[in-house]
Design a protein around this motif. Structure first.
Motif, short mmCIF file in Angstrom:
data_model
loop_
_atom_site.label_atom_id
_atom_site.label_comp_id
_atom_site.label_asym_id
_atom_site.label_seq_id
_atom_site.Cartn_x
_atom_site.Cartn_y
_atom_site.Cartn_z
N VAL A 1 108.03 -67.09 -9.59
CA VAL A 1 108.36 -65.68 -9.79
C VAL A 1 107.20 -64.78 -9.38
CG1 VAL A 1 108.83 -63.94 -11.56
CG2 VAL A 1 110.11 -66.08 -11.55
N GLN A 2 105.97 -65.11 -9.81
CA GLN A 2 104.83 -64.26 -9.49
C GLN A 2 104.12 -64.70 -8.21
OE1 GLN A 2 100.97 -62.19 -11.72
NE2 GLN A 2 102.53 -63.23 -12.89
N SER A 3 104.18 -65.97 -7.88
CA SER A 3 103.38 -66.51 -6.78
C SER A 3 104.14 -66.62 -5.46
CB SER A 3 102.84 -67.89 -7.17
OG SER A 3 103.90 -68.79 -7.48
N GLY A 4 105.44 -66.30 -5.46
CA GLY A 4 106.24 -66.48 -4.26
C GLY A 4 106.22 -65.31 -3.31
N PHE A 5 106.87 -65.50 -2.19
CA PHE A 5 107.08 -64.47 -1.16
C PHE A 5 105.77 -63.92 -0.60
CE2 PHE A 5 111.31 -64.95 -2.61
CZ PHE A 5 112.04 -64.80 -1.45
N ARG B 1 94.56 -67.60 -4.92
CA ARG B 1 94.92 -67.83 -3.53
C ARG B 1 95.55 -66.56 -2.97
NH1 ARG B 1 96.93 -73.81 -4.75
NH2 ARG B 1 95.29 -74.98 -3.67
N GLY B 2 95.29 -66.31 -1.69
CA GLY B 2 95.90 -65.16 -1.03
C GLY B 2 95.52 -63.87 -1.73
N ALA B 3 96.52 -63.04 -1.96
CA ALA B 3 96.32 -61.78 -2.65
C ALA B 3 96.70 -61.93 -4.12
CB ALA B 3 97.14 -60.67 -1.99
N MET B 4 96.34 -63.06 -4.69
CA MET B 4 96.56 -63.39 -6.10
C MET B 4 95.25 -63.98 -6.63
SD MET B 4 99.60 -65.77 -7.71
CE MET B 4 99.90 -65.84 -9.48
N ILE B 5 94.30 -63.09 -6.91
CA ILE B 5 92.92 -63.47 -7.20
C ILE B 5 92.54 -62.97 -8.59
CG2 ILE B 5 90.52 -63.29 -6.44
CD1 ILE B 5 92.31 -64.79 -4.46
N ALA B 6 91.66 -63.71 -9.27
CA ALA B 6 91.26 -63.33 -10.62
C ALA B 6 89.80 -63.68 -10.86
CB ALA B 6 92.14 -64.02 -11.65
N VAL B 7 89.21 -62.98 -11.81
CA VAL B 7 87.91 -63.37 -12.36
C VAL B 7 88.08 -63.54 -13.86
CG1 VAL B 7 86.55 -62.25 -10.58
CG2 VAL B 7 87.13 -60.95 -12.62
N GLU B 8 87.48 -64.60 -14.39
CA GLU B 8 87.52 -64.85 -15.83
C GLU B 8 86.18 -64.43 -16.42
OE1 GLU B 8 88.55 -68.18 -19.24
OE2 GLU B 8 89.17 -68.50 -17.16
N LEU B 9 86.23 -63.55 -17.41
CA LEU B 9 85.04 -62.99 -18.01
C LEU B 9 84.70 -63.73 -19.31
CD1 LEU B 9 85.70 -59.20 -17.39
CD2 LEU B 9 84.45 -60.83 -15.96
#
Length: 448
Positions: A265-269, A375-383
């Motif tokens: 749902v969030q990671s597709g397309f 990955r791609g335009a689905m990036i995060a930083v954990e604080l």
């Protein structure tokens, strides 16, 4: 300038702040929202949008904000992609609804054909369309149970699957998604996921063996109808599993006659630089669930999978009044065309390179950034608290709020609430991407 004037002005690809955030008009609208809308509906950033496009959101006060949220991964091709606008305009002038289950239309069939073409695997496939991601996840479970004639559903720590009763049971995080809403549906069994930053395990097969041992002992392979997992956990913190984890789960499902369901749902397309995130791991799900980025902002979701599984429910067993609405189908076809025509898979990879490079550099000099991932335009930083892996949710809130005040829309997530997630539209120009990262760097420096 009136709100109508602001909305009618062409959107320029520049950040511009003309008031404090939120401005006076947005504050007035927020007061109306408080008086009219259920308090259960929260708002991350109470700026009221009147226009959007590319990588910019324009609010009712005329502020232009850089959008690192994409409506939670929905507006992947932009908020007003020309092809989507044209397709929906043409369709709305023809008809808005007939109900596909009563008098069908070609748009629904074309979307199903495209999903069957695009999703991993060259096997015979079928698709069915719904409205929301949660609705599609719930129907994937129904389909799996009809096919296997079993009941048990295996899900994972840090999972998010939706807000219906069944999908709340499948979701891991209590606040704000589950608290006070039970009792929940039964026959849902949760096992550990692969979370390299926190479990320290970089061998996905080993991580999978730990989870599958619990399934074998506590559920029994013969009882499992479906194993449902996000190839990248979204709301749980953009957790990318260790290599081999998803493949081991898929192999177990095949060996035990269970249905392997990828919740994309969030990671597709195109979001991750592949059309679907499971492709990064060479996995071909039995069923794949899609929504969010599928239709450029219109409500549409789908379940696509092996024909013999998808055809298991009896006629009339699947559907819904609005499922596959003709406007949403027209939008989805335009989204797919835009992704392929404009090379947005490659664009997602470019965004990944830019973001990972900048964020990794920041992390090297800031011990509060425990992990950079995605990955791609689905990036995060954990604080985290410096020198530890202890989550620092309060710091994440402060950073997000400071970014908002500077005109950068960022979202938090994670089971512990300590993850900043970045979901820029793939249409965002490089100068806005760079400026957004500059703002983030400044905010981190100023909140030392």
């Amino acid at each position: 300038m009136t709100v109508a004037d602001i909305a009618a002005t062409p959107v320029t690809q520049e950040r511009r702040l003309v008031t404090a955030i939120p401005g006076p008009v947005s504050q007035q609208l927020q007061a109306r929202k408080t008086a009219a809308v259920s308090g259960g509906v929260g708002t991350t950033l109470p700026v009221y949008v009147v226009a959007a496009g590319g990588g910019i959101l324009v609010d009712a006060d005329g502020n232009q904000l850089i959008d690192f949220g994409s409506g939670i991964a929905v507006t992947t091709v932009g908020n007003s992609a020309p092809a989507v606008v044209a397709a929906v305009t043409e369709q709305v002038s023809a008809f808005t609804h007939t109900c596909f289950m009563v008098t069908p239309y070609e748009g629904y069939v074309r979307v199903a054909e495209e999903l069957n073409r695009l999703t991993p695997g060259d096997h015979d496939k079928r698709s069915v369309l719904f409205n929301s991601g949660a609705e599609a996840v719930e129907n994937a479970v129904k389909i799996a149970r009809a096919h296997t004639r079993r009941q048990a559903v295996v899900v994972f720590d840090h999972a998010y699957h939706g807000r219906t009763n069944l999908t709340m049971a499948m979701t891991a995080k209590n606040q704000p998604y589950k608290s006070g809403f039970g009792p929940f549906a039964g026959e849902i069994y949760r096992v550990p996921t692969s979370f390299p930053f926190r479990d320290g395990e970089t061998d996905g097969a080993v991580a999978a063996a730990r989870a599958l041992d619990l399934v074998d002992k506590q559920v029994g392979g013969d009882n499992v109808a479906a194993m449902v997992i996000e190839p990248i956990h979204g709301e749980g913190g953009f957790i990318v599993p260790a290599p081999g984890f998803l493949r081991a789960l898929q192999n177990w499902c095949t060996d035990n006659g269970a249905v392997f369901v990828a919740d994309e749902v969030q990671s597709g397309f195109a979001r991750t630089g592949a059309m679907f995130a499971c492709e990064h791991d060479g996995v071909v799900p039995d069923l794949i669930v899609t929504a969010k980025g599928i239709a450029g902002g219109l409500p549409l979701s789908a379940v696509t999978g092996r024909a013999e599984i998808m055809d298991a429910p009896g006629a009339g067993g699947l559907g819904g009044t609005y499922g596959g609405n003709p406007l949403a189908c027209a939008a989805a076809l335009a989204v797919i065309d835009t992704i392929e025509r404009d090379g947005l898979l490659a664009r997602a990879v470019q965004i990944e390179w830019t973001m990972i490079d900048r964020l990794t550099t920041l992390a090297a000099g800031d011990p509060r950034i425990g992990d950079v991932r995605g990955r791609g335009a689905m990036i995060a930083v954990e604080l985290v608290k410096p020198g530890t892996t202890e989550p620092d949710a309060e710091f994440a809130k402060r950073v997000a709020a400071a970014a908002h005040a500077r005109g950068l829309v960022v979202l938090t997530c994670g089971t512990y609430g300590n993850v900043l997630r970045f979901l820029p539209p793939l249409t965002m120009p490089d100068h806005l991407l760079d400026e957004g990262l500059d703002i983030l760097a400044a905010v981190l420096r100023e909140n030392a």
